[in-house]
Design a protein around this motif. Structure first.
Motif, PDB file in Angstrom:
ATOM      1  N   THR A   1       0.866  -1.174   0.000  1.00 40.97           N
ATOM      2  CA  THR A   1       0.000   0.000   0.000  1.00 40.97           C
ATOM      3  C   THR A   1       0.901   1.222   0.000  1.00 40.97           C
TER       4      THR A   1
ATOM      5  N   ALA B   1       6.501   3.022   5.078  1.00 37.94           N
ATOM      6  CA  ALA B   1       6.813   2.590   6.445  1.00 37.94           C
ATOM      7  C   ALA B   1       8.074   1.735   6.484  1.00 37.94           C
ATOM      8  N   MET B   2       8.261   0.909   5.450  1.00 40.92           N
ATOM      9  CA  MET B   2       9.469   0.070   5.439  1.00 40.92           C
ATOM     10  C   MET B   2      10.745   0.905   5.392  1.00 40.92           C
TER      11      MET B   2
ATOM     12  N   VAL C   1       1.062   3.413   2.325  1.00 43.51           N
ATOM     13  CA  VAL C   1       1.649   3.656   3.646  1.00 43.51           C
ATOM     14  C   VAL C   1       2.655   2.574   4.053  1.00 43.51           C
ATOM     15  N   ASN C   2       2.384   1.286   3.780  1.00 42.36           N
ATOM     16  CA  ASN C   2       3.344   0.297   4.287  1.00 42.36           C
ATOM     17  C   ASN C   2       4.663   0.291   3.525  1.00 42.36           C
ATOM     18  N   MET C   3       4.649   0.751   2.282  1.00 43.93           N
ATOM     19  CA  MET C   3       5.918   0.811   1.544  1.00 43.93           C
ATOM     20  C   MET C   3       6.789   1.980   2.012  1.00 43.93           C
TER      21      MET C   3
ATOM     22  N   GLY D   1       9.291   3.329  -1.264  1.00 42.40           N
ATOM     23  CA  GLY D   1       9.803   1.993  -0.989  1.00 42.40           C
ATOM     24  C   GLY D   1       9.817   1.061  -2.199  1.00 42.40           C
TER      25      GLY D   1
END
Ligand SMILES: [Zn+2]
Lengths: 390, 133
Positions: free
Chosen positions: A143, A149-150, A145-147, A377
């Motif tokens: 998503t 976030a990594m 946000v999670n990319m 990311g």
């Protein structure tokens, strides 16, 4: 050939809306175009160059050229996501320097809220023919946000960056947004508010994320002789650069962004250094985006960005490096999930002395605007400009 | 096994293109393939017929050991079934987008050793993922 001094930003406009239920996408493009041309003291018949990206309806520039009744002799629809419009400023200068146009109009519009578009927490497939990377990514649930976030996870692991340091970036943006009557979020928040807000994708909390808004903006870039004939303060382009950073065939490195390349190139073209810059507009899709770009642009050593952004150092009138004094994408506006254009707008306001008095940087004669588009990311486009008040 | 893994997460099927058919066929047999360039010797991922390092068209499929380490991860909390997005550094070198599964997400760490496992997708080939080794 260098584009240093070959073009000026003569007109800007940011649409005041943040929810555009009653406006069409094309209408927002046209309204911001009209606003920026009026700001410059020009008319649509003066426009001979038109620039837009994938947010414009239709194929490339064609539908909007027709809708607005333009007759450009130069068009460019390069799309590098949210960084496109920063890139367009550089491309407009190149076209002006090459004699291909004299008045370049750049527009952006979007209405993700009105359209109920999937947010940054839902994996999105582009549909149609898949990109070559999609089969190896989409099934895993990447998503927005999670990319990002990594990148934060790895930054914290390698450099000891903390959630509190990231939170300071939101805190600074909120201090600025309180003075912007159009900002979506105008409440001042604290570090504690940010780190105690719900976790979305570790280690990013809800308040580490930008807003989702409808709206848009426009920029008019002109040749020097046109700038001279207008009544507005003169904002000169000193340097511009663009880059696409990728997974590099599997040699993935999440600790830096394409700003490392564009920053170096832009500072070299402009002939200035980071310590000369009075104000920065930095792409702020998430707090980590800001921290990494500031390091990569040379405002802090790699890994020391956490220290740079902490303790209010990004707050105008308080810290040494005022950033995103309109409240940025974190608090004010992120039209169409593409925040690059509004970065240029606030840099121009600062250089003209037209920012809100509470956040206006004194003697602001040199500013930098930077955009990141796509996914930090996965793969992203980067673009930087350095602007000077003449 | 942690409670967060008991709810079943549905995985969309990857679109299988001709150039990556061998990759997905192998995955269906529980094997992870990586591409190696015969000209420059570099491994790459995701797999391509042309080496992204030297542009040679002499690339071959190698069966990976299935061992790796977590380069970065993020647990997606805001999802119907939380999941752990990750980049894993394969023992062969390339870093790949994946998920970490069958574990306590709160104990994940960068550089933690992991090994490959394969999970079913909705109507498509098995999908390589990783679990703590
Ligand atoms: Zn090669």
């Amino acid at each position: 050939m260098s584009i240093k001094g070959t073009a000026y930003i003569a007109g800007i406009y940011e649409h005041p809306t943040r929810l555009a239920k009653d406006l069409s996408l094309a209408q927002i493009h046209a309204e911001v175009a009209k606003g920026a041309l009026e700001d410059a003291g020009l008319t649509k018949d003066d426009v001979d160059g038109y620039f837009c990206a994938g947010d414009a309806p239709g194929l490339g520039p064609m539908s909007m050229v027709e809708y607005m009744g333009l007759r450009p002799r130069h068009v460019d629809a390069t799309d590098t996501g949210g960084s496109s419009y920063v890139l367009h400023v550089g491309h407009a200068a190149q076209a002006i320097a090459a004699g291909k146009c004299k008045v370049a109009l750049i527009t952006l519009a979007g209405r993700p809220r009105a359209e109920g578009m999937a947010t940054g927490t839902v994996p999105r497939s582009r549909g149609g023919t898949p990109t070559p990377d999609e089969p190896f990514e989409f099934p895993y649930g990447p998503t927005v946000v999670n990319m990002y976030a990594m990148c934060a996870t790895r930054h914290m692991y390698e450099f000891g960056t903390t959630s509190e340091q990231l939170a300071w970036i939101k805190v600074a943006a909120s201090h600025h947004a309180q003075h912007n009557p159009h900002a979506l979020l105008r409440d001042v928040v604290t570090v504690e508010d940010v780190v105690k807000s719900p976790m979305i994708a570790d280690p990013l909390h809800r308040l580490d994320c930008c807003v989702i808004t409808d709206g848009g903006g426009a920029i008019v870039v002109v040749a020097p002789e046109i700038a001279k004939s207008l009544k507005r303060p003169k904002v000169k382009l000193l340097g511009a650069a663009e880059f696409v950073k990728t997974q590099m065939g599997g040699k993935v490195d999440l600790t830096y962004s394409g700003a490392r390349v564009t920053g170096t190139a832009t500072f070299e073209e402009a002939g200035v250094k980071p310590s000369d810059i009075k104000y920065v507009s930095i792409y702020d899709s998430f707090t980590i985006t800001v921290l990494m770009q500031l390091e990569d642009l040379g405002f802090a050593e790699k890994g020391k960005g956490g220290k740079l952004v902490a303790d209010g150092n990004l707050i105008a009138g308080v810290g040494k490096l005022p950033f995103n004094t309109d409240g940025g994408g974190l608090c004010s506006n992120h039209p169409g999930n593409r925040g690059g254009l509004t970065k240029v707008l606030e840099a121009v306001r600062q250089l003209r002395g037209e920012a809100h008095p509470a956040v206006q940087v004194k003697n602001c004669d040199l500013a930098l605007a930077h955009g990141t588009g796509g996914s930090l990311g996965l793969r992203h486009g980067s673009a930087t400009v350095i602007l000077e008040r003449e | 096994m942690a409670a967060q893994e008991t709810k079943q997460r549905k995985l969309p099927a990857p679109t299988v293109s001709a150039e990556a058919q061998a990759y997905w066929d192998a995955a269906n047999q529980g094997k992870l393939l990586v591409k190696k360039c015969l000209a420059c010797g570099e491994f790459h991922h995701y797999p391509r017929p042309l080496c992204p390092f030297c542009f040679s068209d002499k690339t071959e499929w190698i069966e990976a050991s299935g061992k790796g380490t977590i380069y970065a991860f993020s647990v997606m909390r805001r999802a119907p079934v939380p999941y752990a997005m990750a980049y894993v550094t394969l023992a062969e070198g390339p870093r790949m987008v994946t998920n970490i599964v069958d574990c306590d997400f709160d104990k994940l760490k960068c550089e933690q050793p992991v090994k490959v496992v394969f999970k079913p997708t909705e109507g498509g080939p098995l999908l390589p993922m990783f679990t703590p080794a």
